[in-house]
Design a protein around this motif. Structure first.
Motif: not given
Ligand SMILES: Cc1cc2nc3c(=O)[nH]c(=O)nc-3n(C[C@H](O)[C@H](O)[C@H](O)COP(=O)(O)OP(=O)(O)OC[C@H]3O[C@@H](n4cnc5c(N)ncnc54)[C@H](O)[C@@H]3O)c2cc1C
Length: 432
Positions: A225-227, A255-257, A270-276, A351-357
């Protein structure tokens, strides 16, 4: 320790991949070397790398590997020239550990056991004459008139601190992610206390939290898939490969990359989003033609049946929800604007990114001892003439693919060589 030890030529702090290579290389050149490790066993982190298989390096050419490294790839040119992928493979083969190359030019031990690599490096270093002292936690460095003269360590079974004198010191304490392996960021404190600048520390190569989290698809891994990463509405980067749905968002190689850029953008507010893109091989026109064919072929079917021909089962409910359709609704409802909406979701599931590990689970630390303060020809400090740095403690990090371990091995080798040269006053051309 050897009774005659008194002052060592080189003392190395941290027996991870960087420290083992540094200590072994210095001893190979004739230096008397002490390697201090606070954990019971050396190389705890190395033993769990690559899901226990250790992706130790990559067969890509030097220039290509540099492209995988941040923030200052050129800094590593000399270290990579001094000791690179083939040197590592030869060293391990000399210790009886065969290697193999897998997809993406990634190198693993043939046994698939990270443990074999760690044991081989420990055997190699001790074989060069390195003295390894486990359960010895370095607490501070001793600096006298601008030079490193030794350090103070605490031993597990003793109340009396251990005072060690040495001509040169090498800090190979790792980053501050996965602290259970021993890397708790001590090196940054030592570096700062001795006048070095520390670039902001951030977890990197880490899972991402999103809204919505798509709990229903938890555990599903999508291949090919392409992210795409969007920051403040602008496309920043795309990664092709694997993405995994987790309880709180997304993980997996692609995702890690992207995670380093995501963590930095979030820290900057900043506002961060991901699309798959679930169908990267089909452009929108081809995908629409395929959808129309499927609709014609199953006129009386349900939305679920139609979506199932396009998607893995756990995503069908996710799509029905996003389309506002009941799973049992007739497929015929997927006409007109709904079909356009479905096409949009297949190509750009947003997807709206709300946080990270956090630190407990990040694979590497971004940031660290500023490269401005380090000489790339030697890994020596520009602040303290006989102090050296190697591995993840430096402000260097890379993508997945074996590059982070290669950074540790190469910088360790170069630091060990330079420290031995200084301690023994060896002059002249490169050493064999
Ligand atoms: C789960 C996981 C999987 C990974 N997989 C891969 C992979 O497959 N390929 C890859 O290239 N990279 C991988 N990495 C990253 C890689 O492991 C690190 O980049 C690498 O180990 C860094 O090496 P280092 O020697 O600099 O530090 P470390 O390996 O962290 O070693 C530092 C050592 O210093 C010791 N130490 C710290 N403070 C003190 C002190 N005060 N006194 C004495 N000793 C001290 C620590 O106990 C530790 O043993 C992975 C990381 C994780 C967490």
């Amino acid at each position: 320790m050897r009774p005659e030890a008194g002052a060592w030529d080189v003392v190395v702090v941290g027996a991870g991949p960087a420290g083992l290579l540094a200590a072994g290389r210095a001893a190979m050149l004739g230096a008397r070397v002490l390697l201090l490790e606070k954990m019971e066993k050396p190389a705890r982190k190395l033993r769990i790398t690559g899901k226990g298989r250790a992706n130790i390096t990559n067969m890509k050419a030097l220039e290509e590997q540099l492209r995988e490294i941040q923030p200052e790839p050129r800094f590593l040119r000399q270290a990579f020239q001094a000791f690179f992928n083939r040197d590592l493979i030869a060293l391990l083969e000399g210790q009886g550990v065969a290697t193999k190359v897998e997809r993406g030019d990634r190198v693993f031990p043939a046994s698939d056991l990270a443990w074999d690599v760690a044991d081989a490096l420990v055997a190699w270093a001790t074989g060069q004459g390195v003295e390894i002292l486990p359960h010895a936690r370095v607490e501070r460095l001793v600096i006298h008139e601008g030079l490193f003269t030794g350090l103070v360590a605490a031993r597990k079974a003793s109340r009396t601190p251990l005072e060690i004198e040495a001509r040169c010191g090498i800090l190979a304490t790792g980053g501050q992610s996965y602290p259970a392996t021993g890397s708790t960021g001590d090196g940054y404190r030592f570096a700062e206390a001795t006048g070095h600048r520390i670039e902001a520390l951030r977890p990197s190569l880490v899972r991402i939290e999103t809204r919505p989290a798509q709990v229903g698809a938890q555990g599903l891994t999508l291949k090919n898939v392409n992210l795409t990463l969007w920051i403040d509405g602008r496309k920043q980067a795309s990664e092709f490969g694997e993405a995994e749905f987790t309880a709180k968002g997304l993980a997996g190689a692609s995702v890690l990359r992207l995670s380093r850029k995501i963590v930095d953008a979030m820290a900057a507010g900043r506002k961060v989003e991901l699309t798959l893109d679930l169908k990267p091989a089909l452009d929108p026109a081809k995908l629409e033609a395929r959808l129309l064919r499927d609709l014609e072929a199953h006129p009386g079917g349900t939305c679920t049946a139609l979506l199932r021909s396009l998607l893995p089962a756990p995503l069908v409910a996710v799509f029905c929800e996003r389309l506002g359709l009941s799973p049992s609704a007739p497929a015929a409802q997927l006409q007109g604007s709904k079909r356009k909406q479905l096409l949009g979701l297949l190509k750009e599931l947003r997807f709206v990114v709300t946080g990270h590990g956090g630190w407990e689970e990040a694979i590497v630390t971004a940031g660290g001892v500023s490269l401005q303060d380090i000489d790339p020809r030697t890994m020596g400090s520009r602040k303290i003439g006989n102090l050296y740095f190697a591995g993840e403690v430096l402000d260097l990090d890379a993508n997945t693919g074996g590059y982070n371990l290669q950074i540790a091995f190469s910088t360790g080798w170069l630091a060990g060589e330079a420290a031995a040269r200084k301690a023994l006053a060896i002059q002249g051309p490169p050493l064999g």
